[in-house]
Every structure is written in C-alpha cells, then in structure tokens.
Design a protein around this motif. Structure first.
Motif, short mmCIF file in Angstrom:
data_model
loop_
_atom_site.label_atom_id
_atom_site.label_comp_id
_atom_site.label_asym_id
_atom_site.label_seq_id
_atom_site.Cartn_x
_atom_site.Cartn_y
_atom_site.Cartn_z
N LYS A 35 -21.54 11.17 11.45
CA LYS A 35 -20.54 11.39 12.38
C LYS A 35 -19.71 12.47 12.56
N GLY A 36 -19.45 13.16 11.26
CA GLY A 36 -18.67 14.33 11.36
C GLY A 36 -19.41 15.66 11.69
N LYS A 37 -20.74 15.55 11.27
CA LYS A 37 -21.78 16.79 11.80
C LYS A 37 -21.24 18.04 10.80
N LYS A 38 -20.46 17.99 9.90
CA LYS A 38 -20.09 18.95 9.30
C LYS A 38 -20.78 19.22 7.97
N TRP A 39 -21.37 20.21 7.29
CA TRP A 39 -21.78 20.16 5.95
C TRP A 39 -20.72 20.86 5.08
N ARG A 40 -20.56 20.20 3.90
CA ARG A 40 -19.41 20.53 3.10
C ARG A 40 -20.02 20.71 1.71
N LEU A 41 -19.64 22.04 1.09
CA LEU A 41 -20.21 22.34 -0.32
C LEU A 41 -19.59 21.38 -1.31
N HIS A 42 -20.19 20.72 -2.06
CA HIS A 42 -19.74 19.75 -3.03
C HIS A 42 -19.70 20.36 -4.33
N GLU A 43 -18.79 19.80 -5.25
CA GLU A 43 -18.77 20.16 -6.79
C GLU A 43 -19.97 19.44 -7.24
N PHE A 44 -20.63 20.29 -8.25
CA PHE A 44 -21.84 19.55 -8.93
C PHE A 44 -21.56 20.05 -10.35
N ALA A 45 -21.23 19.25 -11.23
CA ALA A 45 -20.66 19.33 -12.62
C ALA A 45 -22.06 19.53 -13.46
N TYR A 46 -23.13 19.33 -13.16
CA TYR A 46 -24.50 19.09 -13.87
C TYR A 46 -25.40 20.36 -14.03
N GLU A 47 -25.75 20.81 -15.06
CA GLU A 47 -26.82 22.05 -15.18
C GLU A 47 -28.04 21.40 -14.98
N ILE A 48 -28.77 21.17 -13.67
CA ILE A 48 -29.99 21.01 -13.75
C ILE A 48 -30.88 21.89 -13.21
N VAL A 49 -32.18 21.60 -13.76
CA VAL A 49 -33.35 22.68 -13.13
C VAL A 49 -33.95 21.95 -11.59
N HIS A 62 -30.04 7.62 -6.27
CA HIS A 62 -30.57 7.81 -7.57
C HIS A 62 -31.50 9.04 -7.73
N TYR A 63 -31.52 9.91 -8.76
CA TYR A 63 -32.07 10.84 -8.69
C TYR A 63 -32.62 11.11 -10.33
N ARG A 64 -33.84 11.36 -10.50
CA ARG A 64 -34.19 11.86 -11.71
C ARG A 64 -34.20 13.26 -11.65
N VAL A 65 -33.72 13.87 -12.94
CA VAL A 65 -33.23 15.31 -12.95
C VAL A 65 -33.81 15.78 -14.21
N ARG A 66 -34.21 16.99 -14.16
CA ARG A 66 -34.37 18.02 -15.16
C ARG A 66 -33.40 18.62 -15.64
N VAL A 67 -32.85 18.36 -17.01
CA VAL A 67 -31.74 19.13 -17.17
C VAL A 67 -31.84 20.23 -18.16
N ILE A 81 -29.31 10.85 -12.51
CA ILE A 81 -27.71 10.77 -11.88
C ILE A 81 -27.66 10.10 -10.49
N TYR A 82 -26.76 9.66 -10.10
CA TYR A 82 -26.57 9.13 -8.79
C TYR A 82 -25.21 9.42 -8.04
N PHE A 90 -20.93 12.51 -8.04
CA PHE A 90 -21.92 12.20 -8.84
C PHE A 90 -21.73 11.77 -10.33
N HIS A 91 -22.46 10.90 -10.63
CA HIS A 91 -22.19 10.14 -12.14
C HIS A 91 -23.72 10.17 -12.64
N MET A 92 -23.74 10.37 -14.15
CA MET A 92 -24.87 10.15 -14.78
C MET A 92 -24.85 8.85 -15.27
N LEU A 93 -26.27 8.37 -15.15
CA LEU A 93 -26.60 6.86 -15.32
C LEU A 93 -27.02 6.86 -16.81
N PRO A 94 -26.22 6.01 -17.61
CA PRO A 94 -26.78 5.92 -19.09
C PRO A 94 -28.45 5.34 -19.26
N ILE A 95 -29.04 5.94 -20.15
CA ILE A 95 -30.38 5.61 -20.30
C ILE A 95 -30.79 5.22 -21.44
N PRO A 96 -31.49 4.32 -22.11
CA PRO A 96 -31.84 4.30 -23.29
C PRO A 96 -32.55 5.36 -23.84
#
Length: 145
Positions: A35-49, A62-67, A81-82, A90-96
C-alpha cells in the motif's frame, strides 16, 4: 518474499541485500508495504552469510540462515530466523542442539500447520522435526531419522 500484515490489511515485501561496493560487503534488509509503495532500510542485527527458503506460516516469514562464526569462518545453514510483519522485527527461532556438531538445516516446510525442518545428521542421514508451539524450543518433535 511476501507476507501478510493482518493488523494493516497489507502485504509486505522483504529483501535481503548487500552493498557490493563496501569493503566488508555490508548486509541489510529492505521492507516495503504494497500500500505504501516505499522501500525502507531496516535494522538487521544478525551476522548472516546467506538466507534461504522464505516460508510463510502464521503471517511470519521464516528463513534458514547461515551464520558467520568467528572461530571457523562459515558454518552450514544452522539456524532459523523469522520476520514478524506487524512489529517489523526479526527474531531467532530457538532450535534444538544437535549433539556436538553444528546444525545443518537442509530445508524448511509446513506440515499440519506447523513449521518443519529437515536437518542433516553427518553420519546418519536426515532428521525431520516439527515445532508444535512457535518460539518454544522444547516443542520441537522429531518425526523420524
């Protein structure tokens, strides 16, 4: 990837990007509301590859990520993360844990309205797990190996 924000009755697009011109190839995320049609730079706290899959379940992407690990360079796809479109965080999903080895998540999916993952076990093949309650590490259940 797209997800739906029910609080605003709007779809949101999420894109992982990196700056090819910076020496450290800085990574960032952009988010746009359709609806807004504007891209916003978003804070991202994870060091992912890298980020893969983009599975939408219960309005969350939900994304599987390489850290990136300090001690060994680059690990496998080893966490999830999701993105919550309502809070736009963004939040990290706890996994076993997977014994002494790093998690190597081969893929994400949806099974019976639950997030599921295929996890590679180096010496035994694959394990399929589902999480029955979002965000509760102990609710991961192994279906089979």
């Amino acid at each position: 990837m797209f997800t739906f924000d029910s609080s605003k009755n709007d779809y949101k697009a999420v894109m992982f990007m990196y700056d090819t011109y910076s020496p450290d190839r800085r990574k960032f995320v952009t988010v746009a509301s359709l609806k807004g049609k504007k891209w916003r730079l978003h804070e991202f706290a994870y060091e992912i590859v890298s980020a893969r899959d983009g599975i939408t379940l219960h309005e969350r992407l939900h994304y599987r990520v390489r850290v990136k690990h300090v001690w060994d360079g680059y690990g496998g796809h080893n966490t999830v993360i999701y993105f919550d479109p309502i809070s736009e965080k963004f939040h990290m999903l706890p996994i076993p844990e997977h014994g002494r080895e790093k998690n190597e998540i081969a893929g994400l999916g949806i099974l019976n309205e639950c997030l599921c993952m295929a996890r590679q076990e180096h010496d035994r093949g694959f394990e399929i797990l589902i999480i029955k309650q979002d965000g509760i590490k102990e609710s991961w259940t192994s279906l089979f190996s």
